[in-house]
Every structure is written in structure tokens, then in C-alpha cells.
Motif scaffolding. Structure first.
Motif, short mmCIF file in Angstrom:
data_model
loop_
_atom_site.label_atom_id
_atom_site.label_comp_id
_atom_site.label_asym_id
_atom_site.label_seq_id
_atom_site.Cartn_x
_atom_site.Cartn_y
_atom_site.Cartn_z
N SER A 144 0.85 -1.19 0.00
CA SER A 144 0.00 0.00 0.00
C SER A 144 0.89 1.24 0.00
N SER A 152 -3.96 3.13 4.97
CA SER A 152 -3.74 2.92 3.54
C SER A 152 -4.45 4.01 2.74
N HIS A 235 -1.22 -1.05 13.25
CA HIS A 235 -1.17 -0.95 11.81
C HIS A 235 -2.37 -0.12 11.38
MG MG Z 1 0.03 -1.75 3.94
#
Ligand code: MG
Ligand code: TXA
Length: 336
Positions: A144, A152, A235
Motif C-alpha cells: 500500500s 492505507s 497498523h
Molecule cells: Mg500496507
């Protein structure tokens, strides 16, 4: 300088595609739209090109990247084994948001696989991505197109937010229709399929094609080797704290307001009361997983730069169709 080329997402201009392909072929980094999120591309078979991706993203070198191709034959050249399950999944879902992890062929650079014995391959369904891959005529490694651990990108603007000046070009094909990343599955030698990262293709859809139960994603336990390093617990996170609400979010929003903060609230359509404080930035999303997925990252990108001190997201429904979204919000949320 990062050059931006605007392309028609349905019928990409061949001149723009040729220029982007030339950038890749001369060793450059080009961000491009896929049906899931924007990818940051480099030639997958050239170590020094793939290394530039890791530098631009600030990505840890132990996290492997997906090799994108235009045809099944190209994917098969990258792997050492192509079990029947791979063929069936590829025929059913490619081009589309499914990534297959298989034993790698010897010529795949270690930068792509992060030194592992497997490689991830996918044919994306976006006309711009496909046109670019056909023009390049070789695999393109693409994670990404965002700095590591952030949200993203689902638009060229999101890409430039963190990668402006760090990459050579972005093909601006407008918003990505899918909105969250592909489903990543590993396929073992016996054809056993396991979901490493839930995504737009659900477990039930995989099972319908394979006719067998598919193992779900395992929670990454501390210390154990990560089956997919993208399962790193933190994340997909916005720059401001994200709170997952116990219900619709009203309680959490009210509490944060009392603490004197401006608050972003990701609610479901029709659930927020009238007459909310002006300190609340409300974004109402549809109670449908596909529609929700197509908008959630854009909403997070917008809220993280809107001056709010925290973001509250309404609790998502149970069930397989919401699994990938529950996974992304959980990882984006502040622990505790
Ligand atoms: Mg990623
Ligand atoms: O939808 C998508 O998958 C997007 C678009 C651009 O294709 N790409 C994407 O890439 O999300 P990235 O790098 O952000 O996430 C790829 C995921 C990571 O969780 C990575 O750890 C995992 O796939 N992965 C890649 N190669 C792998 C391998 N050999 N074994 C296990 N996991 C792998």
C-alpha cells in the motif's frame, strides 16, 4: 518531486500508462490505483528497485510485499508449486482482491519475500493497474502506498500526504472502489488454505469455491513468528487516538467532550441524535460492509487532519462479512 498524472479510471489514457511504465522500467517508484487501495510499485524482479519501496515507506525489511501481475501465467512463473486450490481461487477471484501466498520460485528476489520461502501474488481488478502491468510486461511489487503503519491510501491525495517527494510518480485514477486491502491466503503443499489477512473476499466466499473449511486468521501472539508480518498489531493507524465504542459511540463521544476535546465520530447512518455539539465532527457510514469499506479509510484520513483530539468509531456488527473491517479498526485503535 513527485509527478502526478491524472488518468481516467475506466479507460486510462495510453500515453499516461506508457510514461508510468517507463518510470518503473527505469527503476522508479510509481503509485497507482487498484480496486482495493493505492499501491506503491517497483519492478519486482530487481532487488535495488524493491529496496527503494522500503526506504520510501519506512517499512521494516522483515515485511514482504505482494507481486502484482496481469495474467495467471505470470503468477505461476513466480512460484514453485501451483496446487489445484491455487488454480481454482485464481479462476474464481482474479482479477480481484485476493492475494495468494505460495512457495517462491528461485529467481524471486529476497527483498520481495523478506527472505521467506513464500511469495505473495495477485492480479488486481482495476483498469489502470492492469493497463500498467500489461505495459510493464513483468511483475510489479507493490505494498500500500503509505508510510509504514499509517492508514492505507484510497486516493492520490492520500498517497501524497505521506509520500510526496519520496516517490517518482502517482497515477491519479480517483478513489479506489473497494477501499480496504485484499484478502491474503496461504496455500500449503497439500492445497490447504489459510487466511492470513481478512479482506474484501470473505472466508465464506473462499469456502464456496474450495468446498472445504478455510482456517481463519490467527491472532498474532507475542514472540511467535508472524504468519503474515502485516498482522503486526499496530497498523492502519490514524495520527490521533481511535476509540472503538461499546455500542453506537454516543457514550464515548460524550465522555471525550466533557474532557474538553473536539471529537470525530464515525457512526452508522441514522443513529446520531440531532443537536450534537459543534465540537463533534460526525461522519455517518452505511450499515453495509462493502459500502462501509469503500469509505472508511477516506473518513479516517479526513478526521486525522480535522483538528479532533480523538476519533470514536461505532461498534461494527458481528459476522463474516464485517470481519475484515473489525480487524482493520481493531488494529487502528489505541490499545486499552
Ligand atoms: Mg500496507
Ligand atoms: O490490496 C492489497 O493487498 C494492496 C494492493 C496495493 O494490492 N496491497 C497491500 O500490500 O495491502 P501491503 O504490503 O500493505 O500488505 C501486504 C500483506 C502484508 O500483510 C504482508 O505481510 C503480507 O501481505 N505478505 C506479503 N508477502 C507475504 C508472504 N510471502 N507471506 C506472508 N504474508 C505476506
Amino acid at each position: 518531486m513527485t509527478e502526478t498524472l491524472i488518468v481516467d479510471p475506466a479507460m486510462p489514457d495510453s500515453l499516461a500508462i506508457t510514461r508510468a511504465a517507463e518510470r518503473l522500467l527505469s527503476g522508479g517508484l510509481v503509485a497507482f490505483p487498484t480496486e482495493t487501495v493505492y499501491g506503491l510499485g517497483a519492478l519486482a524482479l530487481r532487488s535495488e528497485c524493491v529496496r527503494r519501496i522500503f526506504t520510501a515507506k519506512g517499512r521494516p525489511s522483515h515485511n514482504p510485499v505482494i507481486a502484482h501481475v496481469a495474467e495467471i501465467g505470470q503468477a505461476r512463473e513466480l512460484v514453485r508449486a501451483w496446487p489445484d486450490a491455487a488454480q481454482r481461487l485464481a479462476e474464481a477471484f482474479w482479477p480481484g482482491p485476493l492475494t495468494l501466498v505460495l512457495p517462491r520460485a528461485a529467481h524471486v528476489p529476497p527483498e520481495v519475500t523478506a527472505g521467506a520461502e513464500t511469495v505473495a501474488v495477485r492480479i488486481p481488478a482495476h483498469p489502470v493497474a492492469l493497463a500498467l502491468l500489461r505495459a510493464v510486461r513483468q511483475p510489479v511489487a507493490a505494498p500500500s502506498a503509505n508510510r509504514s503503519t499509517g492508514i492505507s491510501p484510497t486516493s492520490a491525495r492520500h498517497v501524497l500526504k505521506t509520500l510526496q517527494g519520496r516517490i517518482d510518480m502517482v497515477l491519479d485514477g480517483g478513489p479506489c472502489p473497494g477501499g480496504i486491502e485484499s484478502t491474503v491466503v496461504s496455500i500449503g503443499p497439500a492445497g490447504n488454505v489459510r487466511i492470513l489477512r481478512p479482506g474484501l473476499v470473505t472466508g465464506e466466499e473462499l469456502e464456496a469455491i474450495l468446498g472445504v473449511k478455510v482456517a481463519g486468521p490467527s491472532p498474532a501472539s507475542a514472540g511467535a513468528p508472524l504468519p503474515s508480518p502485516g498482522l503486526l498489531e499496530r497498523h492502519y493507524a490514524p495520527d490521533v487516538p481511535l476509540v472503538l465504542a461499546a455500542a453506537d459511540g454516543y457514550q464515548e463521544v460524550s465522555q471525550l467532550l466533557r474532557g474538553g476535546q473536539k471529537v470525530g465520530w464515525i457512526a452508522f447512518e441514522g443513529t446520531a441524535p440531532d443537536g450534537l455539539s459543534r465540537e463533534v465532527v460526525l461522519r455517518a457510514l452505511p450499515m453495509d460492509p462493502e459500502a462501509y469499506a469503500s469509505q472508511i479509510y477516506a473518513v479516517l484520513h479526513e478526521l486525522e487532519t480535522s483538528g479532533v483530539g480523538a476519533i470514536v468509531a461505532a461498534r461494527l456488527p458481528e459476522g463474516d462479512r464485517w470481519l475484515a473491517l473489525r480487524d482493520r479498526l481493531r488494529r487502528a485503535a489505541t490499545p486499552g
